[in-house]
Design an enzyme around this catalytic site. Structure first.
Site, PDB file in Angstrom:
ATOM      1  N   HIS A 161       1.142  -1.323  -0.061  1.00 34.65           N
ATOM      2  CA  HIS A 161       0.104   0.126   0.083  1.00 34.65           C
ATOM      3  C   HIS A 161       1.084   1.316  -0.099  1.00 34.65           C
ATOM      4  O   HIS A 161       1.877   1.183   0.413  1.00 34.65           O
ATOM      5  CB  HIS A 161      -0.756   0.055   1.093  1.00 34.65           C
ATOM      6  N   ASP A 173       3.079  -4.353   7.989  1.00 42.38           N
ATOM      7  CA  ASP A 173       1.787  -3.734   7.789  1.00 42.38           C
ATOM      8  C   ASP A 173       0.862  -4.758   7.647  1.00 42.38           C
ATOM      9  O   ASP A 173       0.601  -5.659   6.959  1.00 42.38           O
ATOM     10  CB  ASP A 173       1.807  -2.967   6.293  1.00 42.38           C
ATOM     11  N   GLN A 205      -4.363  -5.778   6.846  1.00 40.75           N
ATOM     12  CA  GLN A 205      -5.386  -6.681   5.860  1.00 40.75           C
ATOM     13  C   GLN A 205      -5.360  -8.058   6.729  1.00 40.75           C
ATOM     14  O   GLN A 205      -6.077  -8.722   6.402  1.00 40.75           O
ATOM     15  CB  GLN A 205      -4.947  -6.713   4.510  1.00 40.75           C
ATOM     16  N   LYS A 227     -10.572  -1.797   9.852  1.00 39.35           N
ATOM     17  CA  LYS A 227     -10.342  -2.846   9.072  1.00 39.35           C
ATOM     18  C   LYS A 227     -10.703  -4.086   9.866  1.00 39.35           C
ATOM     19  O   LYS A 227     -10.909  -5.261   9.100  1.00 39.35           O
ATOM     20  CB  LYS A 227      -8.874  -2.965   8.572  1.00 39.35           C
ATOM     21  N   CYS A 237      -4.614   2.176  -3.872  1.00 42.23           N
ATOM     22  CA  CYS A 237      -3.446   2.940  -3.249  1.00 42.23           C
ATOM     23  C   CYS A 237      -2.445   1.825  -3.413  1.00 42.23           C
ATOM     24  O   CYS A 237      -1.488   1.715  -2.404  1.00 42.23           O
ATOM     25  CB  CYS A 237      -3.631   3.112  -1.841  1.00 42.23           C
TER      26      CYS A 237
END
Length: 403
Positions: A120, A197, A200, A223, A361
């Site tokens: 991202h 990260d 997700q 999320k 993104c």
């Protein structure tokens, strides 16, 4: 909680759009919120609205107790060693920026930063800015032809002794899962600082930051069925404590005088100003919600549903999937023949189907795939087979109209 009644916990899913029942397949962008999250935030504003840490009155005491209890819930959720390793931010983007800014004084010109090619923008741009400030160099880790991170290429890049390695746990576009524990272990062998990260991943898998052994792990509340405007920065205590604060002012100080300022200890040192109190409390309610779910059963159901979604799109014909694997999580990226993704998305919306269309993104990934953009259908705990069937029925009509 019985999975058959789970969907009823999300009031937004009961609505219709243009006469069609809402079919929400955009959870990778933001998840819908269960009623208990909404209720928890409303209760704070109705009865406990006060700033935290700063007053002697009962409202502030209640707000502070609720706020700090969420830090403990998060420590348990991601298996952190210490509650001081949990920093509240406004989202994944701010979390990564805090780390990238905080490492500025630790980098030298010419040093290497490795980033995930499918990342991202939030896990690309802050590192580019860090490189501009310090003279460091940013290099992407290539992907294989099937859109997985190229481990052989990663191993070769490690020979250049990067000082920072920034990875995605799960691709927000493709849903592909990176073996982050393996990659972090390799990065540590050359002394690199590692950030993962997990935006997700956090709602689709169990996360154990000590098992991953990364220096930093970041994610967003929205999320994982919590509110927007709240994120989490986890850091191992020493690397976290060595970050130069991005924000300074109230709350993060120990003493202030015109002769100088002494910063507070973690976690306060990295939480300047009035925090997103209601959002933190809402995130705590989302964690409570997730903890009521039968996780093993839910993970199996989600995986079965994702494979059904992949197979149903392929059976439709004239559809190309990108990076589709049976072990992906949460999302399927696709395009209909040579049609523009935005046209497909608009026509689906006219039938009550909510998907995401664009570059997601992740413009560097789109360039690798030689695409201007694509559609993405993504699922959550409330998604079911009826959603996929409605989506495929709508896709059939889109195909008939456009092809």
């Amino acid at each position: 909680m019985d999975l058959s009644t789970l969907r009823s916990q999300f009031p937004a899913l009961a609505q219709s759009n243009d006469g069609y029942p809402l079919c929400y397949l955009d959870t990778a962008a933001t998840s819908q919120k269960p009623q208990q999250v909404i209720d928890a935030m409303n209760h704070y504003y109705q009865f406990d609205n006060a700033n935290v840490h700063r007053a002697a009155h009962q409202l502030s005491a209640r707000a502070t107790t609720q706020y700090e209890a969420v830090r403990d819930k998060l420590r348990q959720l991601i298996c952190a060693e210490r509650r001081e390793e949990i920093i509240f931010t406004h989202g994944t983007t701010e979390s990564i920026n805090i780390v990238a800014h905080g490492l500025t004084s630790q980098l030298k010109p010419g040093e290497l930063i490795l980033i995930d090619s499918a990342a991202h923008h939030a896990n690309i741009v802050p590192w580019q800015e860090l490189a501009q400030r310090t003279g460091a160099i940013v290099k992407p880790i290539p992907l294989t032809d099937d859109c997985r991170l190229d481990i052989t290429a990663f191993d070769a890049l490690l020979n250049e002794r990067p000082v920072i390695v920034a990875l995605s746990h799960v691709s927000n576009v493709l849903g592909t899962v990176n073996p982050v524990a393996e990659l972090v272990a390799k990065a540590k062998q050359v002394g690199a600082i590692t950030l993962v990260d997990g935006a997700q991943a956090i709602a689709h898998m169990d996360v154990d930051v000590q098992a991953i052994d990364c220096d930093f792990y970041v994610f967003s509340g929205h999320k994982m069925y919590g509110p927007t405007g709240i994120g989490v920065l986890y850091g191992r205590f020493e690397p976290l404590d060595n970050l130069t604060p991005l924000m300074t002012g109230g709350e993060m100080i120990k003493t202030v005088s015109f002769s100088g300022t002494v910063f507070n200890q973690l976690p306060n040192r990295l939480e300047a100003g009035t925090p997103p109190i209601a959002e933190v409390i809402g995130l705590g309610a989302a964690i409570d919600f997730l903890n009521t779910l039968p996780k093993a059963q839910l993970r199996e159901a989600e995986q079965t549903l994702l494979i059904y979604l992949q197979d149903s799109l392929l059976d439709l014909g004239d559809v190309e999937l990108y990076g589709a694997h049976s072990d992906n999580l949460g999302a399927v990226a696709f395009n209909l023949a040579g049609e523009h993704h935005q046209d497909v998305g608009i026509l689906l919306d006219q039938q009550g189907i909510a998907v995401r269309c664009g570059h997601h993104c992740a413009m560097p990934l789109m360039q690798i795939l030689q695409l201007n953009g694509c559609c993405r259908a993504s699922i959550g705990v409330y998604s079911n087979k009826a959603d996929i069937d409605s989506f495929i029925t709508a896709m059939k009509s889109v195909k008939e109209l456009l092809l």
